[in-house]
Design a protein around this motif. Structure first.
Motif, short mmCIF file in Angstrom:
data_model
loop_
_atom_site.label_atom_id
_atom_site.label_comp_id
_atom_site.label_asym_id
_atom_site.label_seq_id
_atom_site.Cartn_x
_atom_site.Cartn_y
_atom_site.Cartn_z
N ILE A 18 -13.09 21.66 3.84
CA ILE A 18 -13.55 22.09 5.16
C ILE A 18 -14.43 21.00 5.77
O ILE A 18 -14.27 20.64 6.94
CB ILE A 18 -14.31 23.43 5.08
N ILE A 19 -15.35 20.47 4.98
CA ILE A 19 -16.24 19.41 5.48
C ILE A 19 -15.42 18.20 5.91
O ILE A 19 -15.65 17.62 6.98
CB ILE A 19 -17.28 19.03 4.42
N GLY A 20 -14.43 17.82 5.12
CA GLY A 20 -13.56 16.70 5.46
C GLY A 20 -12.79 16.94 6.75
O GLY A 20 -12.67 16.05 7.60
N ALA A 21 -12.29 18.16 6.90
CA ALA A 21 -11.56 18.49 8.12
C ALA A 21 -12.48 18.42 9.34
O ALA A 21 -12.10 17.87 10.38
CB ALA A 21 -10.94 19.89 8.00
N LEU A 22 -13.68 18.96 9.21
CA LEU A 22 -14.62 18.93 10.33
C LEU A 22 -14.97 17.50 10.73
O LEU A 22 -15.00 17.17 11.92
CB LEU A 22 -15.90 19.70 9.99
N LYS A 23 -15.20 16.65 9.76
CA LYS A 23 -15.50 15.25 10.06
C LYS A 23 -14.33 14.56 10.76
O LYS A 23 -14.51 13.77 11.68
CB LYS A 23 -15.88 14.50 8.78
N THR A 24 -13.13 14.89 10.31
CA THR A 24 -11.94 14.29 10.93
C THR A 24 -11.77 14.77 12.36
O THR A 24 -11.51 13.97 13.26
CB THR A 24 -10.69 14.65 10.10
N SER A 29 -12.40 13.31 18.18
CA SER A 29 -12.86 13.86 19.47
C SER A 29 -12.23 15.20 19.83
O SER A 29 -11.99 15.48 21.00
CB SER A 29 -12.63 12.84 20.59
N PHE A 30 -11.96 16.04 18.84
CA PHE A 30 -11.50 17.39 19.13
C PHE A 30 -12.67 18.19 19.70
O PHE A 30 -13.82 17.97 19.32
CB PHE A 30 -11.03 18.10 17.85
#
Length: 58
Positions: A18-24, A29-30
């Motif tokens: 989840i943390i990785g997805a949020l950083k991505t 710029s989502f």
């Protein structure tokens, strides 16, 4: 391994994902609203849990 440890390990793995997805999403710029919807869907989170993750890791 005991069952509790296995569950904890899975929880840690999901948290890292989840943390990785949020950083991505942030790096790409989502919008926050779009990101919230994505992590709810992708990780089967409640809206409350997803918002808590956003507050901590966005």
């Amino acid at each position: 391994m005991c069952k509790a440890f296995e569950e904890w390990q899975e929880e840690c793995i999901q948290k890292g994902e989840i943390i990785g997805a949020l950083k991505t999403y942030k790096k790409c710029s989502f919008a926050k609203e779009e990101t919230l919807k994505n992590i709810i869907t992708d990780f089967s989170l409640s809206e409350e849990d997803a918002q808590n993750c956003m507050e901590k890791y966005w």
